[in-house]
Design an enzyme around this catalytic site. Structure first.
Site: not given
Ligand code: 8YV
Length: 349
Positions: A202, A311, A262-264, A293
């Site tokens: 952004r 994950h 590797t985020s969401r 998930e």
């Molecule tokens: C965590 C993750 O293991 O930190 C984050 O946002 O996605 C992961 O790597 C998970 O969130 C644990 O609650």
């Protein structure tokens, strides 16, 4: 027996944010999942801690039960702390000290309205997550999943000059969506592999960091997508980034492009991505996170050009202990009447 002797009288004081934190002997903390032993042991020493030793994820009803009694709730990404759960919280719930960096599982607005502070654990899982993103780039570009499956299935017939050919990394363009902490850690690794760094944020990052990474800023995500060889998703999931990589945007990518996330999962339209991978309109994908998930689109499972992980971006012993340490520091600081270091404000997202 008087109430004080029974420990029922709480001495209230106000911390720096003006919240009133009941100051009884030990803060009642409910932890929703099994954490590393060393963290649980320390939590038991410091707080009146209720653990979840068998690690079964809590149902929404169990979460409601938890927020009715807890002064501090320690949830993880697998707990949906939505308005319904928060609306049942008793007035004693003052802090949600989440174990993890992402906070998209917590309704921050409702928490704020109810005067509940939310903290997370940023910084300590940066390198571990960047390692997994880099691993996925290598794995997809060089077909590691396919090669491994071939050998394991006993179907490898021996070396061949034109078999198992992937793509060279050196000299290719990596587009990072979200060049924050993890994105930058990935960029440093990627430069070692000869990738040039492009990014969309952004806001443009500090010019010193841009200079160090020799990174090119693209104000227009669409323009960047049209020119990259690989894309890595490293921005947080917020209402603004839900399906940021929509069906329309995915169509902008060139057919030889690969995507890693590797985020969401929610940031990519997983159905549209799967369709394009099936049709060969994209070369491959490396996914550590999924839209629903732990469900994974069954059509992804049948594809050779994808690498799928459960994950595990932050899944190192060191990382998980550091995350737990941060949770403890946030709770301790808050219950001592100070502003906890990792407060999450909606405006930060
Ligand atoms: C965590 C993750 O293991 O930190 C984050 O946002 O996605 C992961 O790597 C998970 O969130 C644990 O609650």
């Amino acid at each position: 027996m008087d109430k004080a002797r029974l420990g029922l009288v709480w001495h209230e004081h106000t911390n720096t944010e003006g919240y009133r934190m009941p100051d009884k002997k030990k803060t009642l903390v409910v932890v929703t999942r099994k954490l590393p032993d060393v963290i649980e042991t320390r939590m038991m020493e410091l707080f009146d801690t209720r653990l979840n030793p068998d690690d079964t994820p809590m149902s929404q009803l169990e979460l409601i039960e938890a927020v009715r009694v807890a002064e501090v709730l320690v949830p993880t990404v697998t707990d949906r702390i939505d308005a319904r759960v928060l609306s049942q919280a008793g007035p004693q719930l003052r802090l949600i000290a989440s174990f993890g960096t992402g906070v998209d599982h917590i309704d921050l607005k409702t928490a704020r309205q109810r005067g509940i502070t939310v903290t997370n654990t940023p910084g300590v899982l940066t390198d571990d997550t960047a390692d997994i993103a880099m691993t996925l780039i290598l794995a997809v570009a060089r077909r590691l999943g396919e090669g491994e499956r071939l050998v394991r299935a006993g179907q490898w017939k021996g070396w061949g000059p034109t078999t198992m050919l992937g793509h060279r990394l050196w000299g290719k363009r990596l587009g990072v969506i979200g060049l924050g902490r993890i994105g930058q850690a990935l960029a440093r690794r990627a430069r070692g592999f000869g990738l040039s760094i492009h990014y969309h944020n952004r806001r443009r990052i500090h010019l010193d960091i841009e200079g160090e990474l020799e990174a090119t800023y693209w104000e227009s995500l669409d323009q960047m997508l049209m020119r990259m060889d690989m894309i890595s998703v490293n921005c947080p999931h917020t209402p603004a980034t839900f399906h940021l990589l929509s069906a329309r945007r995915l169509q902008l990518l060139r057919p030889h492009c690969i995507i890693v996330n590797t985020s969401r999962g929610e940031i990519i339209d997983e159905n549209a991505l799967t369709r394009m991978l099936e049709r060969g309109e994209l070369a491959g994908a490396g996914l550590d996170v999924f839209e629903h998930e732990p469900a994974v689109n069954p059509r992804l499972l049948g594809l050779d050009n994808v690498v799928l992980l459960p994950h595990m971006g932050s899944a190192t012993i060191e990382g998980r202990i550091d995350m737990g340490e941060k949770v403890i520091i946030n709770i301790k600081t808050f219950s001592d009447g100070h502003a906890p270091p990792d407060r999450v404000l909606e405006a930060m997202l």
